[in-house]
Design an enzyme around this catalytic site. Structure first.
Site, PDB file in Angstrom:
ATOM      1  N   PHE A 320       0.720  -1.286  -0.061  1.00 51.03           N
ATOM      2  CA  PHE A 320      -0.081  -0.095  -0.002  1.00 51.03           C
ATOM      3  C   PHE A 320       0.805   1.186   0.021  1.00 51.03           C
ATOM      4  O   PHE A 320       2.000   1.457   0.603  1.00 51.03           O
ATOM      5  CB  PHE A 320      -0.785  -0.063   1.274  1.00 51.03           C
ATOM      6  CG  PHE A 320      -2.149  -0.936   1.251  1.00 51.03           C
ATOM      7  CD1 PHE A 320      -3.492  -0.603   0.911  1.00 51.03           C
ATOM      8  CD2 PHE A 320      -1.683  -2.179   1.920  1.00 51.03           C
ATOM      9  CE1 PHE A 320      -4.577  -1.388   0.627  1.00 51.03           C
ATOM     10  CE2 PHE A 320      -2.721  -3.157   1.787  1.00 51.03           C
ATOM     11  CZ  PHE A 320      -4.269  -2.852   1.241  1.00 51.03           C
ATOM     12  N   ASP A 321       0.536   2.253  -0.805  1.00 48.73           N
ATOM     13  CA  ASP A 321       1.083   3.707  -0.723  1.00 48.73           C
ATOM     14  C   ASP A 321       0.174   4.119   0.640  1.00 48.73           C
ATOM     15  O   ASP A 321      -0.851   3.571   1.082  1.00 48.73           O
ATOM     16  CB  ASP A 321       0.598   4.432  -1.894  1.00 48.73           C
ATOM     17  CG  ASP A 321       0.978   5.948  -1.805  1.00 48.73           C
ATOM     18  OD1 ASP A 321       2.278   6.130  -1.144  1.00 48.73           O
ATOM     19  OD2 ASP A 321       0.050   6.677  -1.864  1.00 48.73           O
TER      20      ASP A 321
END
Length: 636
Positions: A320-321
């Protein structure tokens, strides 16, 4: 008359004629009148059920140089009629016609599931004019027009609220069951519903580029783009059809050589032809894929094809960013430390950040606007990926960004007047933005973001579904990343901070070397990582053209719980495909063995073949009743 309705009428005529032929043959006395009636009904069955199939098969053979499964059924029916078993051939054509109609109806249902959104578009709306309002057709709206939404009205096109506030039901687009509060500046999407209050909205996009239009285009393209299983199924079906036809001819010659007689050999060869036909195998994969694509789209998750759906089923690592993905992407300025006047500091910083699309830049601009400050003009501004912004103002070069950019510029660690304050900001858990001119540091500020309400529950749902690793990749400082990760149940070993865009690509490649990986980002700043991952997923893509183009999967809402549900649906689809293939192959092997060694009657081969085809289609359609829904996992 459309093709679907014509096929339905022909199938109905075939069934009625088959019933008459069967009644005349089995139940009524053998009189000349009923013999002629039964014979006529059988001819009608061959005409209504066989001629359309023969035309389709010959058209495919002529234009595409491919043997179609329809040809196998027509040949088998004609072979049955040639040996005096015309009634069995009629039964074959009747059941084949019924199963084909059911198959087309089922596939049409899957395709129409998302296109039903078109019916939610209002035909007319109220447009503001110099003299009040006028009712106009939605097609006549242009960007810049202001539309007045009354309570209960549907939003006609993608727009932005310019006056008023109220609740919008976005369930038709994002799948959100809870209404969303909208105020001035908030985006609204086509086909959503204004629940109460009067809103003035400004049209931002033409109707052809609206959210619903893009959704329908994406789903249509996704259904046309075949997954690896579908491509293999089609490849197998084409070649296997040739093998079945050749095998039946060979079987006829073998039976003939065993002195079974011409009629018996042809009858058993026709039975083998029906038993070995791969209809159920060929349709088993697209039936499940199309249903899953439609079900996921109704839940606000758009797959750009069956390949992305199949790949997601095998993903065991999600990366995930942070900003805008796990967090709200709406950070607020917390503290400012600078030399000289604070307002001048904010004015120059806001002028440089006016050229950035990053959420932190938006927070700085909002803070300046709240204080009534006008950003200072900056020219030749450019982004330094993963570091910040550089530009020119009236005094020369000016830059704003993180510690890496400050080091690149040769700036000191802190301005002389405030070393302790800057060092304290460095040690804190908020995101730090430095402003400097050349090697001189002018000041700094911190911004704080907060996790999305759905992030913790969504991540836990992913872990419960069997995902082995959940990784956070961010260009922010480690102290900031660990503060966010601690609230989401992400372990320190799974947090990767101080990353440049190329670092994210490198890490995604390392994850991919150990198994399939999905990267979840905003679709703008993480395009390279999205492309490198096995599955790129754009979060909160409603209204974002860049996000829809950059990723393999687009989540229209910003609810990470939908991601866990999409993963669950992908895995269930893979399971149903396996069920269909195992059943179809098992049924085919059973029928073939029975026809070769146990004198399987042609009617039983027909029932087994067509019944198996219908069953795999219906099994795939179960996915239509399994849309994306909110996760029930509790946050940690």
């Amino acid at each position: 008359m459309n093709d679907e309705r014509r096929n339905g009428l022909l199938t109905g005529l075939t069934v009625v004629a088959m019933v008459i032929a069967g009644v005349g043959h089995y139940l009524l006395p053998a009189t000349p009148v009923w013999s002629w009636i039964g014979m006529g009904a059988t001819v009608v069955v061959f005409a209504a059920g066989g001629v359309p199939a023969a035309i389709r098969a010959l058209t495919t053979l002529w234009h595409e140089r491919e043997l179609d499964i329809d040809l196998l059924m027509v040949v088998a029916a004609l072979a049955a009629a040639a040996v005096g078993a015309a009634l069995e051939g009629a039964v074959l054509l009747t059941l084949f016609s019924v199963s084909t109609t059911l198959e087309h109806s089922a596939m049409g249902r899957a395709r129409r599931a998302i296109e039903a959104l078109m019916d939610l578009r209002p035909d007319r709306t109220l447009r503001r004019t110099a003299n009040g309002t006028e009712e106009v057709a939605v097609e006549d709206l242009s960007p810049g027009d202001v539309v007045i939404l009354r309570p209960g009205a549907r939003v006609p096109v993608d727009a932005v609220v310019v006056e008023g506030e109220g609740q919008i039901d976005e369930s038709t687009v994002t799948g959100e069951s809870t209404p969303v509060h909208k105020t001035a500046g908030a985006p609204v999407f086509e086909a959503t519903v204004n629940l109460h209050g009067i809103l003035a909205i400004e049209v931002r996009k033409p109707l052809a580029e609206s959210t619903v239009a893009r959704m329908i285009q994406l789903v249509t393209e996704a259904q046309a783009a075949r997954s690896p299983s579908e491509r293999f199924s089609e490849w197998f079906g084409q070649r296997y059809t040739v093998a079945v036809l050749g095998g039946s001819v060979l079987a006829f010659l073998v039976f003939l050589g065993l002195d079974q007689g011409w009629h018996e050999a042809l009858y058993r060869a026709a039975t083998l032809l029906v038993a070995a036909s791969p209809c159920a195998i060929v349709i088993s994969v697209p039936a499940a894929i199309l249903s899953a694509l439609s079900a996921s789209a109704r839940g606000g998750v758009l797959f750009k094809g069956g390949a992305a759906l199949e790949t997601l089923a095998g993903v065991r690592t999600f990366a995930f960013d942070k900003t805008g993905t796990l967090t709200t992407g709406k950070p607020e300025v917390v503290e400012i430390v600078c030399d000289g006047d604070e307002e001048e500091f904010l004015t120059r910083l806001a002028g440089l950040e006016a050229y950035s699309e990053h959420p932190i830049a938006d927070a700085i601009r909002r803070t300046a606007a709240a204080r009534g400050l006008t950003p200072f003009p900056v020219r030749e501004a450019r982004a330094v990926p993963g570091e910040g912004m550089v530009g020119l103002d009236d005094q020369g070069m000016i830059w704003a960004g993180n510690a890496r950019l400050a080091a690149r510029m040769g700036a000191k660690s802190a301005p002389v007047a405030h070393p302790e304050e800057i060092l304290a900001l460095h040690a804190g858990a908020e995101t730090l933005v430095l402003l400097g001119r050349g090697a001189k540091l002018l000041g700094a500020l911190t911004v704080a973001d907060r996790p999305r309400e759905s992030s913790a529950a969504g991540i836990e749902a992913l872990r419960l579904s069997g995902v082995e690793r959940v990784e956070m990749l961010t260009g922010d400082r480690r102290a900031v990343a660990e503060r966010i990760g601690a609230g989401l149940g992400i372990r320190p070993a799974e947090i990767h901070a101080d990353l440049l865009p190329e670092d994210k690509v490198r890490l995604v490649a390392e994850f991919a070397a150990k198994g399939r990986v999905a990267f979840v980002g905003d679709g703008v700043n993480d395009a390279a990582a999205l492309a490198r991952a096995d599955v790129g997923i754009a979060m909160g893509a409603a209204g974002s053209e860049v996000a829809l183009q950059a990723a393999d999967v687009a989540l229209l809402s910003e609810d990470i719980s939908r991601l866990a549900e999409a993963h669950r649906l992908a895995r269930r689809t893979a399971g149903i495909i396996r069920q269909n293939l195992v059943f179809a192959m098992g049924a085919m092997v059973t029928l073939v063995v029975s026809s070769l060694f146990f004198n399987l009657p042609l009617p039983l081969a027909v029932i087994g073949h067509e019944g198996g085809t219908v069953l795999v289609v219906l099994n795939g359609l179960r996915l239509l009743a399994d849309p994306i829904r909110l996760s029930t996992a509790r946050p940690r």
